[in-house]
Design an enzyme around this catalytic site. Structure first.
Site, PDB file in Angstrom:
ATOM      1  N   GLU A 158       7.257  16.157  65.135  1.00 27.00           N
ATOM      2  CA  GLU A 158       7.238  16.948  63.894  1.00 27.00           C
ATOM      3  C   GLU A 158       7.435  18.434  64.187  1.00 27.00           C
ATOM      4  O   GLU A 158       8.159  19.131  63.479  1.00 27.00           O
ATOM      5  CB  GLU A 158       5.903  16.768  63.167  1.00 27.00           C
ATOM      6  CG  GLU A 158       5.687  15.398  62.574  1.00 27.00           C
ATOM      7  CD  GLU A 158       4.374  15.339  61.798  1.00 27.00           C
ATOM      8  OE1 GLU A 158       4.099  16.232  60.998  1.00 27.00           O
ATOM      9  OE2 GLU A 158       3.613  14.370  62.013  1.00 27.00           O
TER      10      GLU A 158
ATOM     11  N   ASN B 164       9.641  18.341  52.546  1.00 30.63           N
ATOM     12  CA  ASN B 164       8.338  17.833  52.978  1.00 30.63           C
ATOM     13  C   ASN B 164       8.503  17.133  54.315  1.00 30.63           C
ATOM     14  O   ASN B 164       9.533  16.486  54.547  1.00 30.63           O
ATOM     15  CB  ASN B 164       7.815  16.823  51.947  1.00 30.63           C
ATOM     16  CG  ASN B 164       6.508  16.171  52.373  1.00 30.63           C
ATOM     17  OD1 ASN B 164       5.555  16.848  52.766  1.00 30.63           O
ATOM     18  ND2 ASN B 164       6.451  14.846  52.314  1.00 30.63           N
TER      19      ASN B 164
ATOM     20  N   ASP C 141       7.036  11.100  48.259  1.00 29.79           N
ATOM     21  CA  ASP C 141       7.810  10.624  49.415  1.00 29.79           C
ATOM     22  C   ASP C 141       9.104   9.911  49.031  1.00 29.79           C
ATOM     23  O   ASP C 141       9.582   9.034  49.757  1.00 29.79           O
ATOM     24  CB  ASP C 141       6.954   9.661  50.275  1.00 29.79           C
ATOM     25  CG  ASP C 141       5.737  10.352  50.848  1.00 29.79           C
ATOM     26  OD1 ASP C 141       5.806  11.571  51.113  1.00 29.79           O
ATOM     27  OD2 ASP C 141       4.704   9.677  51.015  1.00 29.79           O
TER      28      ASP C 141
ATOM     29  N   SER D 245      -0.940  22.778  61.992  1.00 31.60           N
ATOM     30  CA  SER D 245      -0.175  22.833  63.255  1.00 31.60           C
ATOM     31  C   SER D 245       1.326  22.929  62.995  1.00 31.60           C
ATOM     32  O   SER D 245       2.049  23.572  63.766  1.00 31.60           O
ATOM     33  CB  SER D 245      -0.510  21.634  64.150  1.00 31.60           C
ATOM     34  OG  SER D 245       0.033  20.450  63.629  1.00 31.60           O
ATOM     35  N   ASN D 246       1.801  22.341  61.912  1.00 30.15           N
ATOM     36  CA  ASN D 246       3.230  22.494  61.581  1.00 30.15           C
ATOM     37  C   ASN D 246       3.538  23.917  61.128  1.00 30.15           C
ATOM     38  O   ASN D 246       4.608  24.450  61.426  1.00 30.15           O
ATOM     39  CB  ASN D 246       3.650  21.476  60.516  1.00 30.15           C
ATOM     40  CG  ASN D 246       3.989  20.124  61.115  1.00 30.15           C
ATOM     41  OD1 ASN D 246       4.998  19.972  61.804  1.00 30.15           O
ATOM     42  ND2 ASN D 246       3.131  19.140  60.883  1.00 30.15           N
TER      43      ASN D 246
ATOM     44  N   HIS E 298       6.992  14.147  56.625  1.00 28.22           N
ATOM     45  CA  HIS E 298       6.155  12.945  56.526  1.00 28.22           C
ATOM     46  C   HIS E 298       6.075  12.302  57.919  1.00 28.22           C
ATOM     47  O   HIS E 298       7.100  12.150  58.583  1.00 28.22           O
ATOM     48  CB  HIS E 298       6.756  11.972  55.510  1.00 28.22           C
ATOM     49  CG  HIS E 298       5.888  10.783  55.270  1.00 28.22           C
ATOM     50  ND1 HIS E 298       4.765  10.840  54.470  1.00 28.22           N
ATOM     51  CD2 HIS E 298       5.946   9.524  55.754  1.00 28.22           C
ATOM     52  CE1 HIS E 298       4.171   9.655  54.467  1.00 28.22           C
ATOM     53  NE2 HIS E 298       4.877   8.837  55.232  1.00 28.22           N
TER      54      HIS E 298
ATOM     55  N   LEU F 123      -1.221  17.997  50.459  1.00 31.69           N
ATOM     56  CA  LEU F 123      -1.568  16.651  49.998  1.00 31.69           C
ATOM     57  C   LEU F 123      -1.642  16.502  48.492  1.00 31.69           C
ATOM     58  O   LEU F 123      -2.049  15.464  47.983  1.00 31.69           O
ATOM     59  CB  LEU F 123      -2.900  16.229  50.648  1.00 31.69           C
ATOM     60  CG  LEU F 123      -2.883  16.285  52.180  1.00 31.69           C
ATOM     61  CD1 LEU F 123      -4.212  15.838  52.758  1.00 31.69           C
ATOM     62  CD2 LEU F 123      -1.737  15.471  52.760  1.00 31.69           C
ATOM     63  N   LYS F 124      -1.224  17.533  47.762  1.00 29.71           N
ATOM     64  CA  LYS F 124      -1.217  17.432  46.292  1.00 29.71           C
ATOM     65  C   LYS F 124       0.221  17.310  45.810  1.00 29.71           C
ATOM     66  O   LYS F 124       1.161  17.656  46.521  1.00 29.71           O
ATOM     67  CB  LYS F 124      -1.837  18.702  45.690  1.00 29.71           C
ATOM     68  CG  LYS F 124      -3.320  18.784  45.874  1.00 29.71           C
ATOM     69  CD  LYS F 124      -4.022  18.156  44.699  1.00 29.71           C
ATOM     70  CE  LYS F 124      -5.517  18.199  44.917  1.00 29.71           C
ATOM     71  NZ  LYS F 124      -6.261  17.346  44.043  1.00 29.71           N
TER      72      LYS F 124
HETATM   73  C1  GAR Z   1       1.273  16.155  59.533  1.00 29.15           C
HETATM   74  O1  GAR Z   1       1.267  15.081  60.414  1.00 29.15           O
HETATM   75  C2  GAR Z   1       2.187  15.873  58.352  1.00 29.15           C
HETATM   76  O2  GAR Z   1       3.310  15.129  58.675  1.00 29.15           O
HETATM   77  C3  GAR Z   1       1.274  15.078  57.466  1.00 29.15           C
HETATM   78  O3  GAR Z   1       0.025  15.748  57.548  1.00 29.15           O
HETATM   79  C4  GAR Z   1      -0.087  16.323  58.856  1.00 29.15           C
HETATM   80  C5  GAR Z   1      -0.474  17.767  58.713  1.00 29.15           C
HETATM   81  O4  GAR Z   1      -0.782  18.322  59.967  1.00 29.15           O
HETATM   82  N1  GAR Z   1       1.756  15.013  56.108  1.00 29.15           N
HETATM   83  C6  GAR Z   1       1.622  13.925  55.359  1.00 29.15           C
HETATM   84  O5  GAR Z   1       1.042  12.927  55.724  1.00 29.15           O
HETATM   85  C7  GAR Z   1       2.256  14.039  53.988  1.00 29.15           C
HETATM   86  N2  GAR Z   1       2.357  12.744  53.355  1.00 29.15           N
HETATM   87  P1  GAR Z   1      -0.822  19.883  60.172  1.00 29.15           P
HETATM   88  O6  GAR Z   1      -1.720  20.464  59.075  1.00 29.15           O
HETATM   89  O7  GAR Z   1      -1.412  20.065  61.535  1.00 29.15           O
HETATM   90  O8  GAR Z   1       0.588  20.417  60.067  1.00 29.15           O
END
Ligand code: GAR
Length: 204
Positions: free
Chosen positions: A177, A105, A148, A15-16, A107, A88-89
């Site tokens: 976000e 990144n 992080d 979604s981001n 978070h 996530l890697k």
């Molecule tokens: C988002 O909320 C992002 O901030 C988080 O994963 C989600 C991905 O959503 N990232 C972390 O937690 C990194 N530590 P998305 O695939 O819909 O963008």
């Protein structure tokens, strides 16, 4: 105007990624030239294909882009900014070296709280909920060799005092976000993010 070439790293929903691709203010500033994932079947790859963006599957399997050649690939694509949007890697150290201060990144909490290894997605929101914190938020930071831990560029806080589940927190933070990440990419593309004595400033 020079268009900034961006590689977006994803592991899940995307979604981001979609928020970046749909952002009007980024249309003339950046071009997402690669979407890279460690999950070959992630929904984010579908989004990339919808927008005719090249996808790269990163992994150890035959036919995958190996982590050892990632830096070379990104250089050959002339990438100016790497965006981790739910990736996530760990990014390999040689890539961090070559692209220092050009990897960001997002978070889904207010770092340095609720960060570190294993703190991703709903794990973060559950920890925030269980802590009884009344505010959460989103953080965009530069990426270094530690999860992080890199310098914080911007944070936006979210009042969660009225919420009654981690899922509700996730939903409210995600909305923020989707605004924050394109904002930071815009500032980066306009060369407005400056690092001075380890304090990041957004220039006017
Ligand atoms: C988002 O909320 C992002 O901030 C988080 O994963 C989600 C991905 O959503 N990232 C972390 O937690 C990194 N530590 P998305 O695939 O819909 O963008």
């Amino acid at each position: 105007m020079i268009v900034l070439k961006v590689a977006v790293f994803v592991s899940g929903r995307g979604s981001n990624l979609r928020a970046i691709l749909d952002s009007q203010k980024l249309q003339d500033l950046i071009s997402v030239t690669a979407v890279i994932s460690n999950k070959i079947d992630c929904p984010a790859f579908e989004i990339a294909r919808e927008y005719s963006i090249n996808t790269y599957y990163l992994g150890k399997a035959e036919g995958a882009v190996q982590y050892s050649v990632l830096a070379k690939l990104l250089e050959s694509l002339d990438i100016g900014l790497i965006v981790l949007a739910g990736f996530l890697k760990m990014i390999p150290a040689d890539v961090i070296d070559v692209f220092r201060n050009r990897i960001i990144n997002i978070h889904p909490a207010l770092l340095p709280a609720f960060g570190g290894k294993g703190m991703y997605g709903m794990n973060v929101h559950r920890a925030v909920f269980n802590s009884t914190a009344k505010v959460s938020g989103a953080t965009v930071h530069f990426v270094n060799e530690v999860y992080d831990d890199g310098e914080i560029i911007v944070q936006r806080k979210v009042d969660i005092s009225d919420l009654t589940s981690p899922e509700q927190i996730a939903e409210r933070v995600l909305k923020v976000e989707h605004e924050l990440l394109p904002d930071v990419i815009e500032q980066f593309a306009l060369n407005k993010i400056s690092s001075d004595n380890a304090r990041i400033e957004i220039l006017n």
